[in-house]
Design an enzyme around this catalytic site. Structure first.
Site, PDB file in Angstrom:
ATOM      1  N   MET A 186      65.174  11.289  47.024  1.00 17.90           N
ATOM      2  CA  MET A 186      65.300  10.588  45.871  1.00 17.90           C
ATOM      3  C   MET A 186      66.598  10.249  45.763  1.00 17.90           C
ATOM      4  SD  MET A 186      66.715  12.812  42.545  1.00 17.90           S
ATOM      5  CE  MET A 186      68.702  12.701  42.607  1.00 17.90           C
ATOM      6  N   PRO A 187      67.687   8.956  45.726  1.00 12.56           N
ATOM      7  CA  PRO A 187      68.584   8.578  46.016  1.00 12.56           C
ATOM      8  C   PRO A 187      69.569   9.360  44.273  1.00 12.56           C
ATOM      9  CG  PRO A 187      67.697   6.405  46.893  1.00 12.56           C
ATOM     10  CD  PRO A 187      67.052   8.207  45.996  1.00 12.56           C
ATOM     11  N   LEU A 188      71.023   9.577  44.440  1.00 14.48           N
ATOM     12  CA  LEU A 188      71.801   9.627  43.853  1.00 14.48           C
ATOM     13  C   LEU A 188      72.528   8.937  43.218  1.00 14.48           C
ATOM     14  CD1 LEU A 188      73.026  11.346  41.052  1.00 14.48           C
ATOM     15  CD2 LEU A 188      73.555  12.435  42.234  1.00 14.48           C
TER      16      LEU A 188
END
Length: 124
Positions: free
Chosen positions: A1-3
């Site tokens: 999950m990239p932020l």
């Protein structure tokens, strides 16, 4: 999950939204994240971006933006380079000059994420 966090001093929100979509599309294309894995913070106006106008030979102007991507470690150098190139191409199409886009990847591990409820969902 990239932020993804994108900061600008003066970019209108619609321009940041287009750049945010460009970054997301590049993550899907070059890194292989799922299309619904979309978490971003877009900031303009009250912030101040300081980007040296000539650092490492890149000619930036007052419209510089900083893109930070926090993501799980493990991507190859080739994937990262493909991501940078994809962001540059897509940023241009979104109305942002690639020379003004500084990108930094911040890697972490599965235990460093909670998506709510006080639970480390990736550790289940």
């Amino acid at each position: 999950m990239p932020l993804v966090r994108i900061d600008s001093t003066d970019a209108p929100l619609d321009l940041l939204e287009r750049l945010g979509q460009a970054v997301h599309d590049a993550l899907v294309e070059a890194i292989g994240i799922p299309t619904d894995d979309h978490f971003q913070v877009l900031s303009s106006g009250a912030s101040r971006v300081i980007a040296d106008p000539g650092y490492v030979g890149v000619s930036r102007d007052e419209h510089a933006v900083i893109v930070q991507v926090v993501l799980r470690s493990g991507r190859t150098v080739e994937q990262k380079k493909a991501f940078y190139a994809a962001v540059a191409a897509k940023a241009s199409a979104a109305g942002v000059e690639p020379r003004n886009v500084t990108i930094v990847l911040i890697e972490n591990e599965l235990e460093d994420w909670s998506f709510g409820e006080g639970i480390a969902q990736y550790l289940r």
